[in-house]
Structure formats: C-alpha cells, structure tokens
Design a protein around this motif. Structure first.
Motif, PDB file in Angstrom:
ATOM      1  N   SER A 370       0.833  -1.216   0.000  1.00 55.72           N
ATOM      2  CA  SER A 370       0.000   0.000   0.000  1.00 55.72           C
ATOM      3  C   SER A 370       0.858   1.253   0.000  1.00 55.72           C
ATOM      4  O   SER A 370       0.574   2.225  -0.710  1.00 55.72           O
ATOM      5  N   VAL A 371       1.925   1.228   0.802  1.00 57.76           N
ATOM      6  CA  VAL A 371       2.834   2.376   0.833  1.00 57.76           C
ATOM      7  C   VAL A 371       3.488   2.570  -0.533  1.00 57.76           C
ATOM      8  O   VAL A 371       3.593   3.698  -1.042  1.00 57.76           O
ATOM      9  N   ALA A 372       3.914   1.455  -1.157  1.00 56.65           N
ATOM     10  CA  ALA A 372       4.528   1.547  -2.480  1.00 56.65           C
ATOM     11  C   ALA A 372       3.544   2.074  -3.514  1.00 56.65           C
ATOM     12  O   ALA A 372       3.893   2.920  -4.352  1.00 56.65           O
ATOM     13  N   ALA A 373       2.288   1.606  -3.456  1.00 54.85           N
ATOM     14  CA  ALA A 373       1.273   2.067  -4.407  1.00 54.85           C
ATOM     15  C   ALA A 373       0.973   3.549  -4.210  1.00 54.85           C
ATOM     16  O   ALA A 373       0.818   4.304  -5.184  1.00 54.85           O
ATOM     17  N   LEU A 374       0.886   3.966  -2.955  1.00 55.42           N
ATOM     18  CA  LEU A 374       0.630   5.382  -2.672  1.00 55.42           C
ATOM     19  C   LEU A 374       1.758   6.252  -3.193  1.00 55.42           C
ATOM     20  O   LEU A 374       1.520   7.325  -3.756  1.00 55.42           O
ATOM     21  N   ARG A 375       2.979   5.764  -3.028  1.00 54.69           N
ATOM     22  CA  ARG A 375       4.130   6.525  -3.523  1.00 54.69           C
ATOM     23  C   ARG A 375       4.081   6.651  -5.047  1.00 54.69           C
ATOM     24  O   ARG A 375       4.403   7.708  -5.603  1.00 54.69           O
ATOM     25  N   LEU A 376       3.650   5.588  -5.735  1.00 56.05           N
ATOM     26  CA  LEU A 376       3.551   5.637  -7.198  1.00 56.05           C
ATOM     27  C   LEU A 376       2.430   6.568  -7.638  1.00 56.05           C
ATOM     28  O   LEU A 376       2.537   7.250  -8.666  1.00 56.05           O
ATOM     29  N   ILE A 377       1.359   6.583  -6.869  1.00 54.77           N
ATOM     30  CA  ILE A 377       0.237   7.470  -7.220  1.00 54.77           C
ATOM     31  C   ILE A 377       0.639   8.935  -7.072  1.00 54.77           C
ATOM     32  O   ILE A 377       0.296   9.785  -7.905  1.00 54.77           O
ATOM     33  N   LEU A 378       1.375   9.232  -6.003  1.00 55.45           N
ATOM     34  CA  LEU A 378       1.741  10.613  -5.723  1.00 55.45           C
ATOM     35  C   LEU A 378       2.912  11.097  -6.584  1.00 55.45           C
ATOM     36  O   LEU A 378       3.153  12.288  -6.671  1.00 55.45           O
ATOM     37  N   SER A 379       3.634  10.156  -7.160  1.00 55.00           N
ATOM     38  CA  SER A 379       4.814  10.520  -7.944  1.00 55.00           C
ATOM     39  C   SER A 379       4.809   9.805  -9.269  1.00 55.00           C
ATOM     40  O   SER A 379       4.288   8.705  -9.406  1.00 55.00           O
ATOM     41  N   ASP A 380       5.386  10.414 -10.268  1.00 53.06           N
ATOM     42  CA  ASP A 380       5.569   9.782 -11.555  1.00 53.06           C
ATOM     43  C   ASP A 380       6.983   9.258 -11.637  1.00 53.06           C
ATOM     44  O   ASP A 380       7.940   9.933 -11.223  1.00 53.06           O
ATOM     45  N   VAL A 381       7.154   8.090 -12.197  1.00 48.46           N
ATOM     46  CA  VAL A 381       8.486   7.542 -12.411  1.00 48.46           C
ATOM     47  C   VAL A 381       9.120   8.292 -13.579  1.00 48.46           C
ATOM     48  O   VAL A 381       8.576   8.279 -14.684  1.00 48.46           O
ATOM     49  N   SER A 382      10.220   8.931 -13.327  1.00 47.02           N
ATOM     50  CA  SER A 382      10.873   9.736 -14.360  1.00 47.02           C
ATOM     51  C   SER A 382      11.597   8.848 -15.368  1.00 47.02           C
ATOM     52  O   SER A 382      11.971   7.726 -15.060  1.00 47.02           O
ATOM     53  N   PRO A 383      11.841   9.291 -16.583  1.00 41.12           N
ATOM     54  CA  PRO A 383      12.580   8.513 -17.569  1.00 41.12           C
ATOM     55  C   PRO A 383      13.989   8.153 -17.110  1.00 41.12           C
ATOM     56  O   PRO A 383      14.534   7.168 -17.541  1.00 41.12           O
ATOM     57  N   LYS A 384      14.553   8.946 -16.208  1.00 43.97           N
ATOM     58  CA  LYS A 384      15.925   8.672 -15.735  1.00 43.97           C
ATOM     59  C   LYS A 384      15.956   7.824 -14.499  1.00 43.97           C
ATOM     60  O   LYS A 384      17.005   7.573 -13.945  1.00 43.97           O
ATOM     61  N   GLY A 385      14.782   7.425 -13.999  1.00 42.78           N
ATOM     62  CA  GLY A 385      14.778   6.454 -12.929  1.00 42.78           C
ATOM     63  C   GLY A 385      14.446   7.017 -11.573  1.00 42.78           C
ATOM     64  O   GLY A 385      14.247   6.286 -10.633  1.00 42.78           O
ATOM     65  N   GLY A 386      14.380   8.327 -11.379  1.00 40.63           N
ATOM     66  CA  GLY A 386      14.064   8.872 -10.071  1.00 40.63           C
ATOM     67  C   GLY A 386      12.579   9.024  -9.884  1.00 40.63           C
ATOM     68  O   GLY A 386      11.802   8.898 -10.810  1.00 40.63           O
TER      69      GLY A 386
END
Length: 388
Positions: A370-386
């Motif tokens: 759930s924490v990982a999913a929330l982090r993905l929802i709040l943030s976009d994975v950048s093309p450079k990996g951050g």
C-alpha cells in the motif's frame, strides 16, 4: 489484457535472466550458503574438547578423576602439566580449552571425608566450546560426588546396596525433545542458508520499481498504454515465482539430502515460505518506491536485511534482548518467518498456534504494498529512474 500481462512477465523474465549478477545471486548464492553451512556443521555437535590436567596429588583417587575425564564423551585429555602456570599459558595459547587442577592431599581429604576442591578452568572465548565443556564437567562432578558419597556411607557401616540406593533415590533423567541428539546442524544450517536467501531476495526486490529507469523501455511502456499497476503487478508475480524456485533447491538439500527434521511436512512449509516471499517482496518494493535511485534502494533493503536475522531470535533468544529491541524485531517480517520456520520444522504446533504468524505476514504485505502504491500514485516515475 492477458496478452499484455504475459508480455510483461516474459519481458521481466528475460531481463532477470540476462542480468548475470542477479542470476548468480539468486541461483548460486543461496546454494553455496547451504553447502558451506552444511560443511561447517557436518560434525553435528562438539566433541573431543581439548583438556589439560595438573595432578598435584598423584594418588589413586586423583587418577580416578583423570580416568573419569578420559571417559567423558565430549572431553579429550591431550596434555599433562606440572604446574598451574603451565596450564594457564597453554589455555592462553589455545592449546587446551579446559584445564583441571587436582590439589595436593586430594586423596587424603577424600579418605578422611573432608571437603576438597578440584579447580576447573574453561576458556570462555568461544561460547560453543565453553557451554559444552561446562556440561561435560558437570556430569563428571555428579558422578564423582555420588561415588564419594557412597564410599562414605559404606565406611559408616551401611550396606553397599543401601548406600547406592540412597544416592539413587531421586533421579533427574534428562531428555531433549524435538532435537534429541542436540545436533547443531539441525538447528543452524537451514536458518543460515535461508538468511542468505532472504538477503538475495531483498536485494532483487529493491529493483522492482526503481529498476524501470531505462528511457527507451519506459517510453515503450507509456506508449503501449499499460498502467503502472498492471506493470508492477506482473513484475511482482515473476519475482515471487523466481524467488520460490530459488528456495526449492535449498529445501531439497536440507530435508532430502542432509535429512534435517521437517515436522510439518512439505505443504505447510511451502505455504508459509510463499507468504513470507510475498511479504519480503512487498518490503523490497516499498524500499524501491522510496529510493531516489537503484543504489539508494539497495542500501535501504540491505540496512534491513542484514541485521534482521541477528535480531530475529533464531540464534539468540528474543527474551534475552532489551525490550525496545524485542519490539523492533517483531516489526520485521524476518522475525516472524524465522521463528515460524523453527516451530514448523521442529514441532509443528498446528494452525491454532501458527495462524497469528500467517496473519502478521499478511498484514505486513498489505501495508508495504500500500505504501509503495501510494508513492507511485503521488509521484511519476521519471525517464531517468528517479521519483519526482
């Protein structure tokens, strides 16, 4: 949808197999650990602990003490010394582990029924040796004490059989349950090998999210319209399947080749291991979602994986640790797993006892994912990996 999931899973398998370092870590690392630890504990228990003797009395009674030392299973008399100083120096150099000093007038004191003391020194630098040596010496003292007591009663005019019955009226027979021979290999080999496996698992899991850092592959995924949830769900299925395949050779070696005890049977063990695999993968996924790059994510995972086994209570009782550390240990899935595996392999206490272990691991998996999913929802994975 099924075609997309299949394509993602095939892609992940290809990437995992292409990565030689990851492939070797998952397939070879745990196996080498199992073989190494099995070799280390191949003697199963400590015996023939080197013992030195200083006999200052040189009487028949003192020779009886030396004979008892020689006949003890775990001790081996390897040296005789003329003085305490020589014995002390030998213990310092590691030549002997146990030192026994029989004092002057030992035989006379025993004959006159006077209290006498035989000094026993044990090198405490290695606790495994020290514990076994102490147990062996205790057995000798009980035997000699009973013999002297019986002789004293006989000297007072009591019949030999009556004197022997007097010292045998109360017996304390020792019986070790679940590991009758006190075999070190039964206890240590599987736990240490599984520790290597869980560290490899954690390291691989920490790449679940942050590993999608290639510009070309990420753009291809975006263009295909695959959702982040579907991508990481399919990746997780592959990871968990590979991790379970990696542990099967360990269990085969442990329970089929090396004949370690397995009280619960294969279904119970595999089910519990499968749940732990999911939970530990969820922990690694959370670390991966929180890391700014692959190196940081791996560091987060290793910070948890490396000390987790030490404080899991497997090699040192949790009850003997500080209370705050006990509380911290139960927050980690490794504690629940290693404690549970110990119960399952040796005792199989049943579902009523083990249910809270399953429940704790399940709740942790839900929380970490759930924490990982929330982090993905709040943030976009950048093309450079951050994570932005």
């Amino acid at each position: 949808m099924l075609k997309q999931c299949r394509a993602i899973m095939e892609r992940e398998l290809f990437y995992m197999w292409r990565d030689k370092s990851l492939r070797h870590i998952l397939l070879i690392g745990p196996l080498l650990g199992m073989l190494l630890f099995a070799g280390v504990y191949s003697y199963q228990r400590l015996g023939d602990i080197s013992t030195g003797v200083v006999d200052l009395d040189k009487s028949s009674a003192s020779r009886q003490v030396v004979t008892e030392l020689k006949n003890t299973q775990n001790l081996q008399v390897v040296a005789y010394f003329d003085s305490f100083a020589e014995l002390e120096e030998s213990i310092k150099r590691g030549e002997v582990i146990v030192g026994v000093v029989i004092p002057d007038n030992y035989g006379q004191d025993v004959a006159l029924q006077r209290q006498t003391k035989v000094a026993v020194m044990i090198d405490g630098m290695n606790m495994a040796y020290a514990t076994n040596a102490s147990s062996a010496v205790l057995t000798i003292t009980r035997t000699l004490g009973a013999q002297v007591g019986i002789q004293t009663l006989i000297a007072q005019g009591i019949q030999a059989n009556q004197a022997q019955e007097a010292y045998q009226s109360i017996a304390f027979p020792e019986e070790a349950w679940f590991n009758p021979t006190l075999n070190y290999a039964y206890f240590m080999v599987l736990g240490l090998a599984l520790n290597v496996w869980q560290q490899c698992l954690t390291l691989a899991s920490c790449m679940t999210v942050i590993g999608e850092n290639g510009l070309r592959s990420w753009l291809q995924i975006k263009v295909s319209g695959i959702s982040s949830f579907k991508l990481f769900f399919c990746k997780s299925l592959v990871h968990i399947g590979v991790f379970m395949l990696a542990v099967l050779p360990l269990y085969f070696l442990a329970f089929v080749v090396f004949k370690l005890p397995l009280a619960c049977g294969w279904p119970g063990l595999l089910l519990f291991t499968f749940l732990f695999t999911i939970t530990l993968h969820s922990l690694g996924t959370m670390m991966s979602s929180l890391g700014r790059n692959a190196v940081n994510a791996s560091r987060y995972g290793m910070i948890i994986a490396l000390p987790a086994f030490v404080i899991s209570g497997y090699t040192w009782p949790l009850e003997a640790m500080p209370h705050w550390l006990q509380s911290a240990a139960w927050v980690l899935p490794q504690t629940w797993f290693f404690q549970g595996v110990n119960y399952l392999t040796f005792k199989n206490p049943g579902w009523g006892f083990m249910s809270h272990y399953y429940l704790a691991l399940g709740l942790m998996a839900v929380l970490f994912y759930s924490v990982a999913a929330l982090r993905l929802i709040l943030s976009d994975v950048s093309p450079k990996g951050g994570l932005m």
